[in-house]
Design an enzyme around this catalytic site. Structure first.
Site, PDB file in Angstrom:
ATOM      1  N   GLY A   1      47.616  36.489  30.536  1.00 58.32           N
ATOM      2  CA  GLY A   1      47.287  37.324  31.683  1.00 58.32           C
ATOM      3  C   GLY A   1      48.430  37.360  32.694  1.00 58.32           C
TER       4      GLY A   1
ATOM      5  N   TYR B   1      31.590  35.789  41.984  1.00 58.13           N
ATOM      6  CA  TYR B   1      32.851  35.264  41.441  1.00 58.13           C
ATOM      7  C   TYR B   1      33.248  33.988  42.181  1.00 58.13           C
ATOM      8  CZ  TYR B   1      38.058  35.367  41.056  1.00 58.13           C
ATOM      9  OH  TYR B   1      39.389  35.066  40.891  1.00 58.13           O
TER      10      TYR B   1
ATOM     11  N   HIS C   1      43.799  44.752  42.199  1.00 59.98           N
ATOM     12  CA  HIS C   1      43.653  44.216  43.546  1.00 59.98           C
ATOM     13  C   HIS C   1      44.403  45.132  44.511  1.00 59.98           C
ATOM     14  CE1 HIS C   1      42.746  40.601  41.092  1.00 59.98           C
ATOM     15  NE2 HIS C   1      41.920  40.323  42.084  1.00 59.98           N
TER      16      HIS C   1
END
Ligand SMILES: NC(=O)c1ccc[n+]([C@@H]2O[C@H](COP(=O)([O-])OP(=O)(O)OC[C@H]3O[C@@H](n4cnc5c(N)ncnc54)[C@H](OP(=O)(O)O)[C@@H]3O)[C@@H](O)[C@H]2O)c1
Length: 326
Positions: free
Chosen positions: A17, A140, A183
């Site tokens: 990632g 989250y 984001h």
């Protein structure tokens, strides 16, 4: 300070990632063996059986757990249940299997989203449990918070060495620019670059870009390579799961950030704020003194330079995607 990692078998979940690739690169610099990176296509870490297979294949001394389902406000609002389940399940399965197999250390990467919505600024690690997180990222954030508690319990009861890190919002080359999951920084870069390109293609003259929220909330941003260095240092140096903030200690409003990104992108049109969309937590700024004293670590990347590098990376990606050779 990272010599202790030389020759260790390290498993980096989420190692392919955005942050994971930088952590693997940083591990390479300190002589660790090539890390084992379980890809989600082969190992679904929400499934206990797949986690067992990871341990059988990797036989890790150390786990750095970065795998997560993450995103900006839009993604968090679209998938609150999935974000809680997936992040909780991955951590639960991995920490339990690490205990059963007696791994030397488990490094859990949490998030600033775990802090209470109205946390006193700057956020100190001791304030983590002083209230509930802001609603758009609470599932989250609470899942990540709970995994920190699990690590503390496992240290106390089973002696599992844990590390629990709380990074602020990250940015840098390699970030997700997919509008569904991005984001704030990649979202802004993409919008302003698109607007600049659209203006260059048309004779229309004035352009405008619409952004979510009021622009008044503040955020803190950490360059991804700085975060990776801190994670590797913490992996080498710590064995206690007390939460540790990772950030710059610098706060910027979203309106000022948008103006800075627009300037670097060369966007000169209007910025319209859509206050009907959520802004998220009112303020975010970390107290980073614990990381400084325990790891002798401070973020090094200048924000303007980090933004320019990220924007240049995104532009080069777009040129490649459109087949234009520069
Ligand atoms: N980005 C930020 O601003 C930020 C801020 C604070 C904390 N963090 C934390 O940093 C960590 C890394 O974030 P990131 O931004 O690098 O995220 P990312 O780019 O989305 O990477 C997450 C990785 O998790 C893996 N993954 C997801 N679900 C999985 C599953 N079910 N089984 C196995 N692997 C799975 C994916 O692996 P595949 O590629 O194989 O699919 C993916 O590469 C996360 O723990 C996040 O909470 C991030």
């Amino acid at each position: 300070m990272t010599e202790s990692l030389a020759g260790k078998r390290i498993c980096v979940t989420g190692g392919a990632g955005f942050l994971g690739r930088r952590v693997c690169a940083e591990l390479g610099k300190c002589g660790a063996d090539d890390p084992f990176v379980p890809r989600s296509s082969e190992f679904d870490l929400t499934q206990p059986g797949d986690v067992v297979r990871v341990f059988e294949q990797a036989r890790p001394d150390v786990i750095i757990h970065l795998a997560a389902e993450v995103g900006g406000i839009g993604a968090n609002r679209a998938s609150p249940g999935r974000f809680f389940y997936a992040n909780m399940a991955m951590g639960l399965n991995l920490i339990e299997e690490a205990r059963r197999r007696g791994v030397e250390k488990f490094v859990q990467v949490g998030t600033v989203c775990a802090y209470p919505e109205d946390c006193e600024v700057p956020f100190r690690e001791e304030s983590l449990w002083d209230g509930f997180p802001e609603e758009t990222n609470a599932p989250y954030g609470v899942a990540k918070r709970a995994l920190g508690v699990m690590l503390a319990g496992y240290k106390q009861q089973y002696g599992l060495n844990g590390v629990c890190l709380l990074p602020v919002n990250l940015y840098g080359p390699g970030d997700s620019f997919d509008p569904k999951t991005s984001h704030v920084i990649p979202a802004l870069i993409r919008k302003f670059c698109d607007a600049v390109d659209a203006a260059a293609r048309s004779e229309a003259g004035s352009t405008s870009v619409t952004l979510w929220g009021s622009g008044e909330v503040s955020r803190e941003f950490l360059y991804v390579d700085d975060a990776a260095k801190a994670i590797v240092l913490a992996t080498a140096m710590l064995d206690d799961p007390q939460p540790i903030n990772l950030g710059t200690g610098c706060e910027i409003t979203i309106a000022d950030l948008a103006a800075q990104v627009a300037r670097i992108c060369g966007y000169t049109g209007e910025i319209v704020w859509d206050a009907t969309q959520p802004s998220g937590q009112p303020r975010r700024r970390l107290d980073t003194s614990k990381a400084a004293s325990l790891l002798s670590w401070r973020a090094e990347t200048d924000f303007e330079i980090g933004l320019r590098t990220t924007i240049e990376w995104w532009r080069s990606q777009r040129r490649q995607m459109s087949g234009v050779v520069s």
